[in-house]
Design an enzyme around this catalytic site. Sequence first.
Site, PDB file in Angstrom:
ATOM      1  CE  LYS A  21      -4.154  -1.918   2.030  1.00 30.22           C
ATOM      2  NZ  LYS A  21      -5.059  -1.958   3.183  1.00 30.22           N
ATOM      3  CG  ASP A  38      -7.946   0.621   3.186  1.00 28.24           C
ATOM      4  OD1 ASP A  38      -8.801  -0.185   2.774  1.00 28.24           O
ATOM      5  OD2 ASP A  38      -6.721   0.408   3.108  1.00 28.24           O
TER       6      ASP A  38
HETATM    7  P1  ATR Z   1      -0.791  -2.667   5.761  1.00 29.20           P
HETATM    8  O1  ATR Z   1      -0.551  -1.853   4.553  1.00 29.20           O
HETATM    9  O2  ATR Z   1      -1.914  -3.644   5.593  1.00 29.20           O
HETATM   10  O3  ATR Z   1      -0.968  -1.854   7.008  1.00 29.20           O
HETATM   11  P2  ATR Z   1       1.971  -3.089   6.352  1.00 29.20           P
HETATM   12  O4  ATR Z   1       2.229  -1.693   5.908  1.00 29.20           O
HETATM   13  O5  ATR Z   1       2.889  -4.182   5.916  1.00 29.20           O
HETATM   14  O6  ATR Z   1       0.527  -3.558   5.928  1.00 29.20           O
HETATM   15  O7  ATR Z   1       1.871  -3.046   7.958  1.00 29.20           O
HETATM   16  C1  ATR Z   1       1.751  -4.186   8.725  1.00 29.20           C
HETATM   17  C2  ATR Z   1       1.676  -3.814  10.204  1.00 29.20           C
HETATM   18  O8  ATR Z   1       1.634  -5.038  10.959  1.00 29.20           O
HETATM   19  C3  ATR Z   1       2.883  -3.052  10.724  1.00 29.20           C
HETATM   20  O9  ATR Z   1       2.491  -2.182  11.751  1.00 29.20           O
HETATM   21  C4  ATR Z   1       3.778  -4.173  11.272  1.00 29.20           C
HETATM   22  O10 ATR Z   1       4.681  -3.787  12.289  1.00 29.20           O
HETATM   23  P3  ATR Z   1       6.186  -3.316  11.902  1.00 29.20           P
HETATM   24  O11 ATR Z   1       6.056  -1.909  11.424  1.00 29.20           O
HETATM   25  O12 ATR Z   1       6.953  -3.449  13.142  1.00 29.20           O
HETATM   26  O13 ATR Z   1       6.659  -4.265  10.802  1.00 29.20           O
HETATM   27  C5  ATR Z   1       2.716  -5.054  11.886  1.00 29.20           C
HETATM   28  N1  ATR Z   1       3.195  -6.424  12.064  1.00 29.20           N
HETATM   29  C6  ATR Z   1       3.398  -7.361  11.112  1.00 29.20           C
HETATM   30  N2  ATR Z   1       3.837  -8.520  11.651  1.00 29.20           N
HETATM   31  C7  ATR Z   1       3.921  -8.299  13.001  1.00 29.20           C
HETATM   32  C8  ATR Z   1       4.282  -9.098  14.125  1.00 29.20           C
HETATM   33  N3  ATR Z   1       4.655 -10.376  13.973  1.00 29.20           N
HETATM   34  N4  ATR Z   1       4.219  -8.547  15.353  1.00 29.20           N
HETATM   35  C9  ATR Z   1       3.823  -7.256  15.524  1.00 29.20           C
HETATM   36  N5  ATR Z   1       3.458  -6.449  14.509  1.00 29.20           N
HETATM   37  C10 ATR Z   1       3.496  -6.949  13.269  1.00 29.20           C
END
Ligand code: ATR
Length: 288
Positions: free
Chosen positions: A72, A109
């Site tokens: 995104k 969104d």
């Molecule tokens: P989207 O566009 O759907 O929001 P994204 O930009 O990839 O997807 O964001 C995913 C979110 O999930 C982020 O806040 C990510 O945290 P980080 O910024 O630390 O990567 C969070 N996230 C993904 N896997 C995670 C995990 N195992 N534990 C905690 N947070 C997680």
Amino acid sequence: MTIKNMVGIMGWPIEHSLSPTMHNQAFKALSLDDWMYVRLPVNKYPYIRVKEAILGLRALSFKGANVTVPYKEAVLPYMEKLSEQAKLIQAINTISIDEGERLVGHNTDADGFAADLADKGMSISEIDALILGAGGAARAICVALLERGIKHLTIVNRTVQKADDLASYLKTHYIDRDIHSGPLDAEYIRHIPLRSLVVNCTSVGCFPNVNDMPWDENLAFSPSQIVYDTIYNPFETKLLAHAKKSGAKAFNGLGMLVHQGALSFKLWTGLDAPVEVMKQACVSLGKK
Ligand code: ATR
């Protein structure tokens, strides 16, 4: 019938996305027989494929696409025009291709989330919120809430720097609001004031990792809280089950999915989407 109007969803992984069925049922309901919505999996490695895929939409005469995790924010540099909302959110979930063949980035969104809260009878100006996550979905939801007058907002994220950056960015646009950020951990969360709305914008708990939860097991919710998980697969995440156990109200991301999809549908076709048909398509898929 020849398919003249192609749209699709770009992301990785997307084999479990409900969007293709939701949109194809909507096209059918409005007799748009020359429209089709397909999966467009773009492998995360190498990342250069994102650019190739975006430019490919135009080359292949697509009418547009949805963009989902994890692209995104990554697709922004390839847009030739951005809607006002996409500019503000700095993340897009919908691309349309205009008459001049320009790639236009939108974000449905935020309005999709707000429409779902309205469906659920929530008045945003009266709530305060804790946002889990700081990615594209979190950016859209923060803007949706701030645009509608929320006064207190706390953003927590695994990578604290991202939460801090998002909070600083939002503070420059909404200077009169109380916006905080911190780590996604129980100690920090325990010490902030109780927020009436908690929104999970992380991907934690999503299929296939259904036993994961972005929340400490030992941290209970209050019955006065509303917990909203933007995840819809599974319908009841571990977080939502935990919220229900504490007596809190729990909502999944199905309503937001349907409303953001309805807004994308309108951008591509110019027609009002059959929202109820789209909702039923998702509900029946979820039961399978
Ligand atoms: P989207 O566009 O759907 O929001 P994204 O930009 O990839 O997807 O964001 C995913 C979110 O999930 C982020 O806040 C990510 O945290 P980080 O910024 O630390 O990567 C969070 N996230 C993904 N896997 C995670 C995990 N195992 N534990 C905690 N947070 C997680």
